[in-house]
Write a protein that holds these residues in place. Sequence first.
Motif, PDB file in Angstrom:
ATOM      1  N   GLU A  55       0.847  -1.192   0.000  1.00  8.66           N
ATOM      2  CA  GLU A  55       0.000   0.000   0.000  1.00  8.66           C
ATOM      3  C   GLU A  55       0.877   1.233   0.000  1.00  8.66           C
ATOM      4  O   GLU A  55       1.974   1.240   0.540  1.00  8.66           O
ATOM      5  N   LYS A  56       0.380   2.269  -0.653  1.00  7.59           N
ATOM      6  CA  LYS A  56       1.116   3.530  -0.725  1.00  7.59           C
ATOM      7  C   LYS A  56       0.096   4.629  -0.974  1.00  7.59           C
ATOM      8  O   LYS A  56      -0.856   4.455  -1.737  1.00  7.59           O
ATOM      9  N   ASP A  57       0.281   5.761  -0.308  1.00  3.92           N
ATOM     10  CA  ASP A  57      -0.567   6.912  -0.581  1.00  3.92           C
ATOM     11  C   ASP A  57       0.267   8.175  -0.461  1.00  3.92           C
ATOM     12  O   ASP A  57       1.441   8.129  -0.111  1.00  3.92           O
ATOM     13  N   GLY A  66      -6.008  13.247  -3.393  1.00  5.55           N
ATOM     14  CA  GLY A  66      -4.721  12.604  -3.634  1.00  5.55           C
ATOM     15  C   GLY A  66      -4.873  11.199  -4.175  1.00  5.55           C
ATOM     16  O   GLY A  66      -5.973  10.753  -4.518  1.00  5.55           O
ATOM     17  N   ASP A  67      -3.749  10.516  -4.258  1.00  9.43           N
ATOM     18  CA  ASP A  67      -3.710   9.189  -4.850  1.00  9.43           C
ATOM     19  C   ASP A  67      -3.411   8.135  -3.790  1.00  9.43           C
ATOM     20  O   ASP A  67      -2.682   8.393  -2.832  1.00  9.43           O
ATOM     21  N   ARG A  68      -3.971   6.946  -4.018  1.00  9.51           N
ATOM     22  CA  ARG A  68      -3.762   5.800  -3.129  1.00  9.51           C
ATOM     23  C   ARG A  68      -3.596   4.551  -3.986  1.00  9.51           C
ATOM     24  O   ARG A  68      -4.194   4.442  -5.059  1.00  9.51           O
ATOM     25  N   TYR A  69      -2.817   3.612  -3.449  1.00  7.70           N
ATOM     26  CA  TYR A  69      -2.548   2.383  -4.195  1.00  7.70           C
ATOM     27  C   TYR A  69      -2.474   1.212  -3.219  1.00  7.70           C
ATOM     28  O   TYR A  69      -1.828   1.311  -2.172  1.00  7.70           O
ATOM     29  N   LEU A 102       1.083   5.589 -10.304  1.00  6.74           N
ATOM     30  CA  LEU A 102       2.186   4.852  -9.683  1.00  6.74           C
ATOM     31  C   LEU A 102       3.485   5.662  -9.692  1.00  6.74           C
ATOM     32  O   LEU A 102       4.238   5.659  -8.710  1.00  6.74           O
ATOM     33  N   LYS A 103       3.749   6.367 -10.782  1.00  4.43           N
ATOM     34  CA  LYS A 103       4.938   7.225 -10.844  1.00  4.43           C
ATOM     35  C   LYS A 103       4.832   8.371  -9.844  1.00  4.43           C
ATOM     36  O   LYS A 103       5.806   8.703  -9.173  1.00  4.43           O
ATOM     37  N   LYS A 104       3.660   8.963  -9.766  1.00  7.30           N
ATOM     38  CA  LYS A 104       3.447  10.073  -8.829  1.00  7.30           C
ATOM     39  C   LYS A 104       3.677   9.619  -7.385  1.00  7.30           C
ATOM     40  O   LYS A 104       4.240  10.351  -6.576  1.00  7.30           O
ATOM     41  N   LEU A 105       3.243   8.395  -7.071  1.00  6.08           N
ATOM     42  CA  LEU A 105       3.424   7.847  -5.719  1.00  6.08           C
ATOM     43  C   LEU A 105       4.827   7.269  -5.495  1.00  6.08           C
ATOM     44  O   LEU A 105       5.143   6.847  -4.380  1.00  6.08           O
ATOM     45  N   VAL A 107       6.071   4.444  -6.618  1.00  4.45           N
ATOM     46  CA  VAL A 107       5.961   3.014  -6.315  1.00  4.45           C
ATOM     47  C   VAL A 107       7.077   2.282  -7.059  1.00  4.45           C
ATOM     48  O   VAL A 107       7.271   2.504  -8.261  1.00  4.45           O
ATOM     49  N   PRO A 108       7.817   1.401  -6.378  1.00  5.13           N
ATOM     50  CA  PRO A 108       8.846   0.616  -7.070  1.00  5.13           C
ATOM     51  C   PRO A 108       8.223  -0.245  -8.172  1.00  5.13           C
ATOM     52  O   PRO A 108       7.109  -0.757  -8.030  1.00  5.13           O
ATOM     53  N   LYS A 109       8.948  -0.407  -9.267  1.00  3.44           N
ATOM     54  CA  LYS A 109       8.436  -1.133 -10.444  1.00  3.44           C
ATOM     55  C   LYS A 109       7.966  -2.551 -10.118  1.00  3.44           C
ATOM     56  O   LYS A 109       7.044  -3.056 -10.754  1.00  3.44           O
ATOM     57  N   GLU A 110       8.581  -3.207  -9.126  1.00  2.00           N
ATOM     58  CA  GLU A 110       8.175  -4.583  -8.816  1.00  2.00           C
ATOM     59  C   GLU A 110       6.749  -4.661  -8.275  1.00  2.00           C
ATOM     60  O   GLU A 110       6.172  -5.741  -8.221  1.00  2.00           O
ATOM     61  N   TYR A 111       6.169  -3.520  -7.904  1.00  3.68           N
ATOM     62  CA  TYR A 111       4.790  -3.501  -7.408  1.00  3.68           C
ATOM     63  C   TYR A 111       3.801  -2.985  -8.469  1.00  3.68           C
ATOM     64  O   TYR A 111       2.640  -2.766  -8.159  1.00  3.68           O
ATOM     65  N   TYR A 112       4.249  -2.795  -9.673  1.00  2.15           N
ATOM     66  CA  TYR A 112       3.365  -2.387 -10.765  1.00  2.15           C
ATOM     67  C   TYR A 112       2.596  -3.611 -11.268  1.00  2.15           C
ATOM     68  O   TYR A 112       3.121  -4.727 -11.257  1.00  2.15           O
ATOM     69  N   PRO A 113       1.389  -3.407 -11.763  1.00  5.03           N
ATOM     70  CA  PRO A 113       0.717  -4.497 -12.482  1.00  5.03           C
ATOM     71  C   PRO A 113       1.520  -4.818 -13.748  1.00  5.03           C
ATOM     72  O   PRO A 113       2.112  -3.928 -14.350  1.00  5.03           O
TER      73      PRO A 113
END
Length: 150
Positions: A55-57, A66-69, A102-105, A107-113
């Motif tokens: 999780e990341k926000d 804002g954004d959440r993931y 995902l870029k804005k947050l 997030v490391p690439k390994e957590y991308y879909p």
Amino acid sequence: MMKKVIIGIFSILTLLGLISAYVIYDYVKERNIYSNIIKSNWKITLPKEYDEIYEKDEGPSFLGDGDRYHIFQYNDIKQIDSSLEWKSEKNESIEASSEEILKKLKVPKEYYPDFKNSYKYYWRIKDDNSKIYFIFDSDKKEVFVLEHFQ
């Protein structure tokens, strides 16, 4: 004799306090699982039997924007597969919007879909232009949830 009564009462009150604390903790824990927050914010019900693996926000926001993931992993994908009206054709707009969040947050690439593999998706938009995207990778049994609040 009086000392034994006081110790007995104290023991009972301590036990009741511990039981109450456990019940409150369990209630708060259940209420704060992220699928309940999605239900509250979006009126979308997801199965609750998942492990949240990421999780990341953007952090606290006075207005809730804002954004959440989040990434949820399900053991049994039958429930999640039937919980939304998934679309299965490739959607470059969903992929681009997801990558932007995902870029804005950061997030490391390994957590991308992994959009190279087949996936299903569902999305919804509110009147204020807030958006939620669900990306379902049935091979990994993972659901990626991206939210963009205005």
